[in-house]
Design a protein around this motif. Structure first.
Motif, PDB file in Angstrom:
ATOM      1  N   ALA A 135      -8.152  -6.587 -75.876  1.00  0.00           N
ATOM      2  CA  ALA A 135      -6.825  -7.179 -76.076  1.00  0.00           C
ATOM      3  C   ALA A 135      -6.552  -7.394 -77.562  1.00  0.00           C
ATOM      4  N   PHE A 136      -7.547  -7.895 -78.289  1.00  0.00           N
ATOM      5  CA  PHE A 136      -7.359  -8.155 -79.715  1.00  0.00           C
ATOM      6  C   PHE A 136      -7.077  -6.866 -80.478  1.00  0.00           C
ATOM      7  N   ALA A 173      -5.597 -12.476 -77.536  1.00  0.00           N
ATOM      8  CA  ALA A 173      -6.991 -12.457 -77.091  1.00  0.00           C
ATOM      9  C   ALA A 173      -7.394 -13.796 -76.483  1.00  0.00           C
ATOM     10  N   THR A 210     -11.514  -9.497 -74.035  1.00  0.00           N
ATOM     11  CA  THR A 210     -10.978 -10.158 -75.228  1.00  0.00           C
ATOM     12  C   THR A 210     -10.917  -9.191 -76.402  1.00  0.00           C
ATOM     13  N   GLY A 211     -11.980  -8.428 -76.596  1.00  0.00           N
ATOM     14  CA  GLY A 211     -12.000  -7.456 -77.691  1.00  0.00           C
ATOM     15  C   GLY A 211     -10.955  -6.375 -77.536  1.00  0.00           C
TER      16      GLY A 211
END
Length: 61
Positions: free
Chosen positions: A24-25, A49, A21-22
């Motif tokens: 992707a963000f 994300a 997630t991190g």
């Protein structure tokens, strides 16, 4: 499996979820922020994300 092993597996799954997630963000949001010089990049990065977190959580055992 013992309780310790179950906790270790859940911890590893949580770490994988946070890492993807991190990445992707920051990969999408920060890039768009720099290129377009607009805060909308962080909004788009947040949406990406969320999608990545959902797909990652779905694929984890």
């Amino acid at each position: 499996m013992s309780r310790f092993e179950e906790m270790a597996v859940l911890d590893m799954q949580f770490r994988i979820l946070l890492a993807t997630t991190g990445l992707a963000f920051f990969g999408v949001g920060y890039t768009l922020y720099v290129v377009f010089e607009s805060a909308a990049g962080f909004v788009i990065g947040g949406m990406v994300a969320i999608v990545v977190a959902y797909l990652t959580a779905k694929r984890l055992p």
